[in-house]
Design a protein around this motif. Structure first.
Motif, PDB file in Angstrom:
ATOM      1  N   LYS A  96      42.412  -0.320  -7.974  1.00 37.80           N
ATOM      2  CA  LYS A  96      42.802   0.862  -8.752  1.00 37.80           C
ATOM      3  C   LYS A  96      41.592   1.652  -9.230  1.00 37.80           C
ATOM      4  CE  LYS A  96      45.558   2.190 -12.785  1.00 37.80           C
ATOM      5  NZ  LYS A  96      46.425   1.664 -13.846  1.00 37.80           N
ATOM      6  N   ASP A  97      40.606   0.965  -9.788  1.00 38.17           N
ATOM      7  CA  ASP A  97      39.386   1.641 -10.230  1.00 38.17           C
ATOM      8  C   ASP A  97      38.263   0.626 -10.403  1.00 38.17           C
ATOM      9  OD1 ASP A  97      39.573   0.475 -12.847  1.00 38.17           O
ATOM     10  OD2 ASP A  97      40.908   2.071 -13.465  1.00 38.17           O
ATOM     11  N   ALA A  98      37.054   1.153 -10.558  1.00 41.45           N
ATOM     12  CA  ALA A  98      35.872   0.298 -10.707  1.00 41.45           C
ATOM     13  C   ALA A  98      34.772   1.081 -11.403  1.00 41.45           C
ATOM     14  CB  ALA A  98      35.390  -0.180  -9.338  1.00 41.45           C
ATOM     15  N   ASP A  99      34.039   0.381 -12.259  1.00 40.21           N
ATOM     16  CA  ASP A  99      32.842   0.959 -12.863  1.00 40.21           C
ATOM     17  C   ASP A  99      31.774  -0.131 -12.956  1.00 40.21           C
ATOM     18  OD1 ASP A  99      33.301  -0.579 -15.217  1.00 40.21           O
ATOM     19  OD2 ASP A  99      34.400   1.047 -16.168  1.00 40.21           O
ATOM     20  N   GLU A 100      30.722   0.142 -13.675  1.00 37.73           N
ATOM     21  CA  GLU A 100      29.586  -0.789 -13.731  1.00 37.73           C
ATOM     22  C   GLU A 100      29.944  -2.130 -14.370  1.00 37.73           C
ATOM     23  OE1 GLU A 100      29.386   2.311 -15.291  1.00 37.73           O
ATOM     24  OE2 GLU A 100      28.569   3.307 -13.520  1.00 37.73           O
ATOM     25  N   ARG A 101      30.968  -2.168 -15.245  1.00 37.96           N
ATOM     26  CA  ARG A 101      31.299  -3.385 -15.978  1.00 37.96           C
ATOM     27  C   ARG A 101      32.471  -4.159 -15.399  1.00 37.96           C
ATOM     28  NH1 ARG A 101      31.698   0.498 -19.592  1.00 37.96           N
ATOM     29  NH2 ARG A 101      33.792  -0.116 -20.123  1.00 37.96           N
ATOM     30  N   GLN A 102      33.445  -3.455 -14.815  1.00 38.90           N
ATOM     31  CA  GLN A 102      34.686  -4.117 -14.414  1.00 38.90           C
ATOM     32  C   GLN A 102      35.417  -3.321 -13.337  1.00 38.90           C
ATOM     33  OE1 GLN A 102      36.518  -4.153 -18.261  1.00 38.90           O
ATOM     34  NE2 GLN A 102      37.444  -2.134 -18.019  1.00 38.90           N
ATOM     35  N   PHE A 103      36.468  -3.950 -12.796  1.00 35.35           N
ATOM     36  CA  PHE A 103      37.332  -3.256 -11.846  1.00 35.35           C
ATOM     37  C   PHE A 103      38.768  -3.734 -12.061  1.00 35.35           C
ATOM     38  CE2 PHE A 103      36.018  -7.115  -9.782  1.00 35.35           C
ATOM     39  CZ  PHE A 103      37.116  -7.544  -9.051  1.00 35.35           C
ATOM     40  N   THR A 104      39.726  -2.927 -11.608  1.00 35.81           N
ATOM     41  CA  THR A 104      41.139  -3.228 -11.797  1.00 35.81           C
ATOM     42  C   THR A 104      41.857  -3.242 -10.453  1.00 35.81           C
ATOM     43  OG1 THR A 104      41.095  -2.173 -13.969  1.00 35.81           O
ATOM     44  CG2 THR A 104      43.261  -2.502 -12.977  1.00 35.81           C
ATOM     45  N   VAL A 105      42.725  -4.240 -10.295  1.00 35.41           N
ATOM     46  CA  VAL A 105      43.521  -4.391  -9.080  1.00 35.41           C
ATOM     47  C   VAL A 105      44.995  -4.362  -9.480  1.00 35.41           C
ATOM     48  CG1 VAL A 105      44.078  -5.931  -7.157  1.00 35.41           C
ATOM     49  CG2 VAL A 105      41.722  -5.764  -7.966  1.00 35.41           C
ATOM     50  N   ILE A 106      45.808  -3.604  -8.732  1.00 37.32           N
ATOM     51  CA  ILE A 106      47.253  -3.577  -8.947  1.00 37.32           C
ATOM     52  C   ILE A 106      47.855  -4.673  -8.067  1.00 37.32           C
ATOM     53  CG2 ILE A 106      49.376  -2.221  -8.794  1.00 37.32           C
ATOM     54  CD1 ILE A 106      47.530   0.304  -8.799  1.00 37.32           C
ATOM     55  N   VAL A 107      48.497  -5.650  -8.712  1.00 33.40           N
ATOM     56  CA  VAL A 107      49.082  -6.786  -8.002  1.00 33.40           C
ATOM     57  C   VAL A 107      50.597  -6.739  -8.166  1.00 33.40           C
ATOM     58  CG1 VAL A 107      49.157  -9.307  -7.902  1.00 33.40           C
ATOM     59  CG2 VAL A 107      47.013  -8.164  -8.439  1.00 33.40           C
ATOM     60  N   ARG A 108      51.315  -6.938  -7.072  1.00 28.99           N
ATOM     61  CA  ARG A 108      52.781  -7.012  -7.121  1.00 28.99           C
ATOM     62  C   ARG A 108      53.187  -8.449  -7.365  1.00 28.99           C
ATOM     63  NH1 ARG A 108      55.787  -2.916  -6.311  1.00 28.99           N
ATOM     64  NH2 ARG A 108      57.513  -3.934  -5.331  1.00 28.99           N
ATOM     65  N   LYS A 109      54.105  -8.635  -8.339  1.00 25.17           N
ATOM     66  CA  LYS A 109      54.570  -9.996  -8.603  1.00 25.17           C
ATOM     67  C   LYS A 109      56.044  -9.978  -8.967  1.00 25.17           C
ATOM     68  CE  LYS A 109      53.575 -10.839 -13.417  1.00 25.17           C
ATOM     69  NZ  LYS A 109      52.820 -11.628 -14.355  1.00 25.17           N
ATOM     70  N   LYS A 110      56.682 -11.135  -8.787  1.00 23.35           N
ATOM     71  CA  LYS A 110      58.103 -11.278  -9.109  1.00 23.35           C
ATOM     72  C   LYS A 110      58.246 -11.588 -10.593  1.00 23.35           C
ATOM     73  CE  LYS A 110      59.804 -13.039  -4.718  1.00 23.35           C
ATOM     74  NZ  LYS A 110      60.459 -14.160  -4.035  1.00 23.35           N
ATOM     75  N   VAL A 111      59.174 -10.862 -11.226  1.00 30.01           N
ATOM     76  CA  VAL A 111      59.463 -11.087 -12.636  1.00 30.01           C
ATOM     77  C   VAL A 111      60.978 -11.129 -12.787  1.00 30.01           C
ATOM     78  CG1 VAL A 111      59.316 -10.105 -14.957  1.00 30.01           C
ATOM     79  CG2 VAL A 111      57.376  -9.916 -13.409  1.00 30.01           C
TER      80      VAL A 111
END
Length: 155
Positions: A108-123
């Motif tokens: 989803k996004d990334a910078d110098e400190r961290q990054f984000t991933v969109i994960v599909r899961k069953k709820v």
């Protein structure tokens, strides 16, 4: 021994005004130099040859013998620099956390400190008969992971 700093400076000269970026320079004790570059749209062999010749023109084999290998970072290889993360935003990646859990999702996004991933899961929602798929954002710091790499898909 050839200095890594020297090779990095030579590569940076060649990279000036190009869309390529440096991923890694490795120099072994026996003077084998490995240079990895990358580009948002892939690396062309002609450019690897041009960079190799440029490096050779700046190093003196009379002073020190060396072996030189110039190539791309490799599509299945873990990301090593932030530019690889930013180039793959919107694409599927695989993340292996240091706790051993593996995540597959869309970067989803990334910078110098961290990054984000969109994960599909069953709820399974309360009162529902069946679980449904939902998207969840998972944010990682680079220290929390063993690797992130582009997930090759043949859909």
């Amino acid at each position: 021994m050839i200095e890594k700093k020297t090779v990095c400076q030579i590569v940076d000269e060649w990279l000036k005004d190009k869309d390529y970026f440096l991923v890694e320079v490795i120099i072994s004790p026996d003077d084998k130099i490995v240079v990895e570059i990358d580009h948002k749209e892939g690396v062309w062999i002609e450019d690897c040859v041009e960079l190799s010749r440029y490096i050779e023109s700046r190093l003196n084999r009379e002073d020190e013998d060396y072996e030189l290998e110039v190539g791309s970072a490799g599509i299945g290889q873990p990301f090593k620099v932030l530019q690889q993360y930013t180039n793959h935003i919107g694409k599927d990646v695989e993340v292996l956390a240091k706790d051993g859990r593996k995540y597959c999702g869309t970067l989803k996004d990334a910078d110098e400190r961290q990054f984000t991933v969109i994960v599909r899961k069953k709820v399974k929602e309360e009162g529902a008969k069946r679980p449904k798929m939902v998207d969840e954002d998972i944010t990682f710091t680079y220290e929390e992971i063993k690797y992130t790499k582009y997930l090759i898909s043949f859909k």
